[in-house]
Motif scaffolding. Structure first.
Motif, PDB file in Angstrom:
ATOM      1  N   ALA A 293      35.079  45.950  41.775  1.00  0.00           N
ATOM      2  CA  ALA A 293      33.672  45.943  41.378  1.00  0.00           C
ATOM      3  C   ALA A 293      33.434  44.978  40.221  1.00  0.00           C
ATOM      4  CB  ALA A 293      33.249  47.357  40.971  1.00  0.00           C
ATOM      5  N   ASN A 294      32.250  44.365  40.249  1.00  0.00           N
ATOM      6  CA  ASN A 294      31.805  43.451  39.189  1.00  0.00           C
ATOM      7  C   ASN A 294      32.615  42.160  39.128  1.00  0.00           C
ATOM      8  OD1 ASN A 294      29.892  45.386  38.358  1.00  0.00           O
ATOM      9  ND2 ASN A 294      31.437  46.398  37.088  1.00  0.00           N
ATOM     10  N   THR A 295      33.402  41.899  40.158  1.00  0.00           N
ATOM     11  CA  THR A 295      34.164  40.648  40.197  1.00  0.00           C
ATOM     12  C   THR A 295      34.122  40.107  41.617  1.00  0.00           C
ATOM     13  OG1 THR A 295      36.323  41.509  40.893  1.00  0.00           O
ATOM     14  CG2 THR A 295      35.772  41.704  38.566  1.00  0.00           C
ATOM     15  N   ASN A 296      34.655  38.926  41.804  1.00  0.00           N
ATOM     16  CA  ASN A 296      34.795  38.370  43.147  1.00  0.00           C
ATOM     17  C   ASN A 296      36.246  38.487  43.627  1.00  0.00           C
ATOM     18  OD1 ASN A 296      35.984  36.566  41.453  1.00  0.00           O
ATOM     19  ND2 ASN A 296      34.905  34.751  42.214  1.00  0.00           N
ATOM     20  N   LEU A 297      37.002  39.392  43.025  1.00  0.00           N
ATOM     21  CA  LEU A 297      38.418  39.564  43.353  1.00  0.00           C
ATOM     22  C   LEU A 297      38.610  40.634  44.426  1.00  0.00           C
ATOM     23  CD1 LEU A 297      39.876  39.569  39.727  1.00  0.00           C
ATOM     24  CD2 LEU A 297      39.815  37.662  41.346  1.00  0.00           C
ATOM     25  N   VAL A 356      48.511  53.758  50.248  1.00  0.00           N
ATOM     26  CA  VAL A 356      48.456  52.305  50.200  1.00  0.00           C
ATOM     27  C   VAL A 356      48.760  51.843  48.778  1.00  0.00           C
ATOM     28  CG1 VAL A 356      46.910  51.963  52.143  1.00  0.00           C
ATOM     29  CG2 VAL A 356      45.941  52.441  49.898  1.00  0.00           C
ATOM     30  N   THR A 357      49.491  50.756  48.678  1.00  0.00           N
ATOM     31  CA  THR A 357      49.923  50.230  47.375  1.00  0.00           C
ATOM     32  C   THR A 357      49.475  48.794  47.201  1.00  0.00           C
ATOM     33  OG1 THR A 357      52.056  49.508  48.283  1.00  0.00           O
ATOM     34  CG2 THR A 357      51.954  51.740  47.392  1.00  0.00           C
ATOM     35  N   ALA A 358      49.389  48.374  45.952  1.00  0.00           N
ATOM     36  CA  ALA A 358      48.974  47.005  45.643  1.00  0.00           C
ATOM     37  C   ALA A 358      50.019  46.013  46.140  1.00  0.00           C
ATOM     38  CB  ALA A 358      48.769  46.851  44.137  1.00  0.00           C
ATOM     39  N   ALA A 359      49.552  44.967  46.816  1.00  0.00           N
ATOM     40  CA  ALA A 359      50.469  43.954  47.351  1.00  0.00           C
ATOM     41  C   ALA A 359      51.000  43.039  46.254  1.00  0.00           C
ATOM     42  CB  ALA A 359      49.772  43.133  48.423  1.00  0.00           C
ATOM     43  N   HIS A 360      50.274  42.935  45.158  1.00  0.00           N
ATOM     44  CA  HIS A 360      50.731  42.102  44.045  1.00  0.00           C
ATOM     45  C   HIS A 360      50.012  42.547  42.779  1.00  0.00           C
ATOM     46  CE1 HIS A 360      46.868  40.087  44.385  1.00  0.00           C
ATOM     47  NE2 HIS A 360      47.129  39.771  45.653  1.00  0.00           N
ATOM     48  N   ASP A 361      50.448  41.995  41.647  1.00  0.00           N
ATOM     49  CA  ASP A 361      49.740  42.253  40.394  1.00  0.00           C
ATOM     50  C   ASP A 361      48.334  41.672  40.492  1.00  0.00           C
ATOM     51  OD1 ASP A 361      52.092  43.302  39.492  1.00  0.00           O
ATOM     52  OD2 ASP A 361      52.648  41.580  38.253  1.00  0.00           O
ATOM     53  N   LEU A 362      47.401  42.353  39.872  1.00  0.00           N
ATOM     54  CA  LEU A 362      46.032  41.853  39.894  1.00  0.00           C
ATOM     55  C   LEU A 362      45.611  41.448  38.492  1.00  0.00           C
ATOM     56  CD1 LEU A 362      43.497  41.360  41.575  1.00  0.00           C
ATOM     57  CD2 LEU A 362      42.729  43.639  40.932  1.00  0.00           C
ATOM     58  N   PRO A 363      45.418  40.149  38.250  1.00  0.00           N
ATOM     59  CA  PRO A 363      45.000  39.678  36.919  1.00  0.00           C
ATOM     60  C   PRO A 363      43.500  39.875  36.737  1.00  0.00           C
ATOM     61  CG  PRO A 363      45.246  37.832  38.402  1.00  0.00           C
ATOM     62  CD  PRO A 363      45.640  39.042  39.184  1.00  0.00           C
ATOM     63  N   ILE A 364      43.104  41.010  36.236  1.00  0.00           N
ATOM     64  CA  ILE A 364      41.685  41.311  36.099  1.00  0.00           C
ATOM     65  C   ILE A 364      41.254  41.178  34.643  1.00  0.00           C
ATOM     66  CG2 ILE A 364      41.479  42.775  38.138  1.00  0.00           C
ATOM     67  CD1 ILE A 364      41.954  45.179  36.460  1.00  0.00           C
ATOM     68  N   SER A 366      39.409  38.930  33.341  1.00  0.00           N
ATOM     69  CA  SER A 366      37.993  38.597  33.196  1.00  0.00           C
ATOM     70  C   SER A 366      37.152  39.860  33.147  1.00  0.00           C
ATOM     71  CB  SER A 366      37.548  37.711  34.365  1.00  0.00           C
ATOM     72  OG  SER A 366      37.767  38.381  35.594  1.00  0.00           O
ATOM     73  N   LEU A 367      37.517  40.826  33.963  1.00  0.00           N
ATOM     74  CA  LEU A 367      36.789  42.088  33.979  1.00  0.00           C
ATOM     75  C   LEU A 367      36.939  42.808  32.653  1.00  0.00           C
ATOM     76  CD1 LEU A 367      35.204  44.300  35.482  1.00  0.00           C
ATOM     77  CD2 LEU A 367      37.394  45.143  36.337  1.00  0.00           C
ATOM     78  N   TYR A 368      38.164  42.838  32.161  1.00  0.00           N
ATOM     79  CA  TYR A 368      38.403  43.589  30.937  1.00  0.00           C
ATOM     80  C   TYR A 368      38.001  42.802  29.690  1.00  0.00           C
ATOM     81  CZ  TYR A 368      40.262  47.357  33.586  1.00  0.00           C
ATOM     82  OH  TYR A 368      40.360  48.399  34.450  1.00  0.00           O
ATOM     83  N   ASN A 369      37.987  41.467  29.764  1.00  0.00           N
ATOM     84  CA  ASN A 369      37.430  40.682  28.656  1.00  0.00           C
ATOM     85  C   ASN A 369      35.948  40.973  28.504  1.00  0.00           C
ATOM     86  OD1 ASN A 369      39.755  39.484  27.878  1.00  0.00           O
ATOM     87  ND2 ASN A 369      39.469  37.620  29.093  1.00  0.00           N
ATOM     88  N   TYR A 370      35.308  41.141  29.680  1.00  0.00           N
ATOM     89  CA  TYR A 370      33.890  41.465  29.658  1.00  0.00           C
ATOM     90  C   TYR A 370      33.656  42.789  28.947  1.00  0.00           C
ATOM     91  CZ  TYR A 370      29.377  43.028  31.514  1.00  0.00           C
ATOM     92  OH  TYR A 370      28.117  43.514  31.645  1.00  0.00           O
TER      93      TYR A 370
END
Length: 408
Positions: A293-297, A356-364, A366-370
């Motif tokens: 949410a709130n991102t294009n990721l 279901v598990t994350a396929a890779h690390d997610l660099p979010i 930008s979301l948390y800087n916001y």
């Protein structure tokens, strides 16, 4: 042929396949009072008749006995026969007090020859007596989820308080089938017990599994069976067979002969002709993605385990999936982190779920800087308030001091 045309043809073929009307063979009519046909991988019940009603299991009891032996003993452990086992009634291999065997040897006698004296020898070896061993049997039955089972002995000779149900016997057998030794023995056609310290002659055991070794009742893929009979219980049977991913089990209780093998044969063929088990989800495969949410990721999600579906062979394939998110995200999402689970249903029936598990690390970041930026503004605003308040207070005291001086 263009890619577009190929795709259209593929979709047409899939549509035809998925909307085909199921063409079932007629449901078998069985003589057994209690009966169950079930797909073991998925637990889907394909046929049932009084599956939860209590019946006397006779020698199918020995499946639980074998299970406890495999849990408590090593195959090369030595078993020395005590005083009581040689006197047990019914089917036996005529063991002697003081006779020495390995656990492995006696398991063949227990499951192929259905020897009651061997069952008691195991009970004495593990728990000291039939009665104490029965307590272990009942404890294990409860652990497996059996609700209509009570054992009083390790062999299945009639006792009014010794009973189980078709579904409970399925649960017990399913657990026993997890052991390679059990699977090996119940598929063995014949076995020779070599001479012992008390018996100079060889003893020969032969399987009576007609689904495996009889032309009339042969079922392709049959891989195990245990029969039982007493006057009070009638005939009983637990039989298994598999083809590709489809793993069927038939349980019959209180069957009237002739009828036992006819029932098993009819149910197995009904199961294989009308149902199939397919691997719907493979462990490690990408099966969906999650939009943050709130991102294009988007985060690709992997299945944590294999998941099998049992469906009608000629039915539709309208499998519905629903993603459920169970974890909130704090900080980075790490590769392998469980994000939630997907539930699958087919024709209104629940097929199961898979994490279901994350396929890779997610660099979010930008979301948390916001979020951090918002928090920073708030903190900065608060600091301005504090600074302003300090000036007001300082001004107040300065003004008060000035008034005092003027009065002086």
């Amino acid at each position: 042929m263009g890619d577009v045309v190929k795709r259209l043809l593929f979709l047409i073929i899939i549509t035809i396949f998925c909307t085909a009307t199921a063409a079932f063979a007629s449901t078998p009519s069985v003589a057994a009072e209690g009966a169950l046909l079930i797909e073991s991988n998925t637990g889907r019940i394909l046929f049932e008749k009084n599956k939860d009603v209590k019946f006397y299991p006779a020698s199918t009891t020995k499946i639980m006995t074998a299970l406890l032996v495999l849990e408590h003993c090593q195959l090369d452990d030595k078993v020395i026969v005590g005083e009581n086992p040689p006197y047990v009634k019914g089917s036996k291999i005529y063991i002697f007090e003081g006779e020495e065997f390995t656990v492995d040897q006696l398991l063949y006698a227990l499951l192929i020859e259905s020897a009651n004296d061997v069952a008691s020898a195991f009970a004495e070896h593990i728990a000291g007596s039939d009665e104490e061993f029965a307590k272990l049997m009942n404890k294990k039955a409860k652990e497996l989820g059996c609700k209509n089972t009570n054992f009083t002995n390790p062999h299945g000779l009639y006792n009014p308080d010794h009973y189980t149900s078709a579904y409970d016997l399925y649960l017990i057998t399913k657990e026993a089938m997890k052991y390679e030794t059990y699977r090996k023995i119940v598929t063995t056609r014949s076995y020779t017990l070599e001479p012992t310290n008390k018996q100079p002659e060889r003893r020969y055991f032969h399987s009576n599994n007609r689904l495996m070794y009889n032309n009339r009742f042969h079922v392709e893929g049959a891989n195990g069976a245990k029969t039982g009979y007493t006057t009070e219980s009638g005939h009983s049977l637990v039989a298994t067979a598999y083809r590709e991913y489809t793993d069927l089990m038939v349980v019959l209780l209180c069957d009237k002969k002739p009828g036992l093998w006819e029932d098993a044969y009819a149910l197995m063929n009904y199961g294989f002709e009308n149902f199939e088990t397919v691997m719907g989800v493979a462990a490690g495969n990408l099966i969906t993605s999650l939009k943050i949410a709130n991102t294009n990721l988007e985060l690709p999600l992997k299945a944590s385990k294999d998941l099998y579906f049992t469906k009608e062979v000629k039915g539709d394939c309208d499998i519905i999936s629903s993603l459920q998110i169970i974890n909130g995200f704090k900080g980075y999402i790490l590769k392998g982190q469980t994000i939630g689970y997907i539930e699958y249903s087919y024709n209104g029936k629940n097929l199961g779920s898979v994490d279901v598990t994350a396929a890779h690390d997610l660099p979010i970041t930008s979301l948390y800087n916001y979020k951090s930026y918002n928090n920073g503004i708030k903190n900065q605003y608060n600091s301005y308030l504090l600074t302003g308040a300090a000036f007001v207070i300082a001004g107040f005291f300065a003004g008060a001091e000035l008034i005092k001086r003027r009065r002086r």
